[in-house]
Design an enzyme around this catalytic site. Structure first.
Site, PDB file in Angstrom:
ATOM      1  N   HIS A 242      20.894   1.489  27.712  1.00 10.53           N
ATOM      2  CA  HIS A 242      20.001   2.652  27.826  1.00 10.53           C
ATOM      3  C   HIS A 242      19.499   2.855  29.264  1.00 10.53           C
ATOM      4  CE1 HIS A 242      19.448   2.689  23.373  1.00 10.53           C
ATOM      5  NE2 HIS A 242      19.397   1.380  23.483  1.00 10.53           N
TER       6      HIS A 242
HETATM    7  O1  RIB Z   1      14.912   1.982  23.195  1.00  8.93           O
HETATM    8  C1  RIB Z   1      15.522   1.373  24.304  1.00  8.93           C
HETATM    9  C2  RIB Z   1      14.504   0.908  25.304  1.00  8.93           C
HETATM   10  O2  RIB Z   1      13.686  -0.104  24.740  1.00  8.93           O
HETATM   11  C3  RIB Z   1      15.145   0.257  26.554  1.00  8.93           C
HETATM   12  O3  RIB Z   1      14.326   0.477  27.665  1.00  8.93           O
HETATM   13  C4  RIB Z   1      15.156  -1.200  26.207  1.00  8.93           C
HETATM   14  O4  RIB Z   1      15.126  -2.048  27.358  1.00  8.93           O
HETATM   15  C5  RIB Z   1      13.870  -1.331  25.457  1.00  8.93           C
HETATM   16  O5  RIB Z   1      12.840  -1.491  26.417  1.00  8.93           O
END
Ligand code: RIB
Ligand code: CA
Length: 322
Positions: A242
């Protein structure tokens, strides 16, 4: 000319890839890492951020430790996703070279924004507690930043913590509401990040062979941190990296496509907590207050990350990092 970038982060396997991508990019000058609770308690996300910097010999980058809990709700962490201590891999224990500065992360965000006089980009890739505190300290923060790009939210796609909420927004919904209302963000959420996989087999030098050193082993772990049941649940073949999509979008404007909306975040109630609401039909008549990434060029994204990791690996003979 390099662009100054401050990363607010809760490392985190995908945070680690995002940080490496930013450090490897000649067009970016990483002016610091500010750490926040999220994937693990802030003491551990801070230790992880420090270890990542030491791992790639970037102890020149300051670390400022931040909020250890959300503004109002109770702390919830995600070691079940990212591993014990909040990260997988083979990181060293951090040493004195990366001891955090005395300044609190929220204050450091404000100081860096003022010092760079409108040129600083802020990538927020964890819960938004530090950013909300920063805008409480300095209400002009949005005007002092070149841009604020957030990994968070799920505008038109299901959440990953509740059917409506993504983890960073769910972790601190009140902070997310304040930042979305006041900071004119670009939100790179699950609408595009859920499919932001970088399978390790794309990266020359990451073949999982016996001779791999700690960096290869860690990268392998960070790129494959989702368990099979999570892959199945999301209908994807490889872990969603992500946070790296946020940094990629800062490096290359064509990686994500955004649309402008009036945005709100649910802060109370079970189902509404952390929900990102985009007024796509303009039914509220409210002014737009942010942008949401609605599509991404995943081939462009993967090429950017793969090239960056291959450059890093080429500089790190595996026997050196045994
Ligand atoms: O939903 C994904 C996010 O939540 C990313 O930033 C991951 O590292 C967690 O922090
Ligand atoms: Ca994160």
């Amino acid at each position: 000319m390099t662009r100054p970038l401050l990363i607010d982060t809760d490392p985190g396997c995908d945070d680690a890839v995002a940080i490496l991508l930013a450090l490897e990019c000649d067009a970016l000058e990483v002016t610091g890492l500010t750490t926040v609770h999220g994937n693990a308690p802030v003491e551990e996300t801070t230790a992880n951020a420090r270890a990542i910097l030491e791992f790639v010999d970037r102890t020149d980058v300051p670390v400022a430790m931040g909020a250890d809990r959300p503004l109002l709700v109770d702390l919830e962490t995600s070691e079940h996703v990212h591993g014990e201590g909040g990260i997988m891999g083979d990181l060293p224990d951090p040493g004195p070279a990366t001891r955090p500065i005395e300044t609190h992360a929220a204050q450091y965000i404000v100081e860096q924004a003022r010092a760079h006089e409108g040129d600083l980009s802020l990538a927020a890739i964890g819960p938004l507690t530090n950013v909300a505190l920063a805008v409480a300290i300095e209400p002009d923060l949005p005007d002092l930043l070149d841009e604020l790009v957030i990994m968070g939210g799920a505008a038109f796609t299901p959440g990953n913590v509740t059917p409506l909420a993504e983890a960073n927004f769910h972790s601190d919904p009140h902070a997310a509401r304040r930042v979305v209302r006041d900071c004119d963000p670009t939100i790179v959420g699950l609408d595009v990040t859920q499919r932001a996989a970088v399978p390790p087999e794309l990266v020359d030098g990451l073949d999982g062979s016996e001779g791999d050193g700690p960096l290869e082993r860690s990268l392998q772990a960070w790129l494959t941190y989702y368990e099979d049941d999570r892959l199945e649940r999301y209908g994807i073949d490889s872990a969603a990296i992500h946070d790296a999509l946020v940094v990629a979008s800062l490096i290359d404007d064509d990686v994500v496509e955004t649309s402008v909306y009036h945005l709100e975040v649910g802060a109370d109630g079970d189902l509404a907590r952390g929900a990102l609401v985009a007024d796509a039909n303009d039914v509220t008549g409210e002014e737009p207050n942010g942008r949401v990434a609605v599509d991404a060029d995943y081939e462009r994204y993967r090429e950017l990350v793969v090239r960056s990791l291959e450059r890093r690996l080429a500089r790190t003979p595996s026997d050196v990092t045994q």
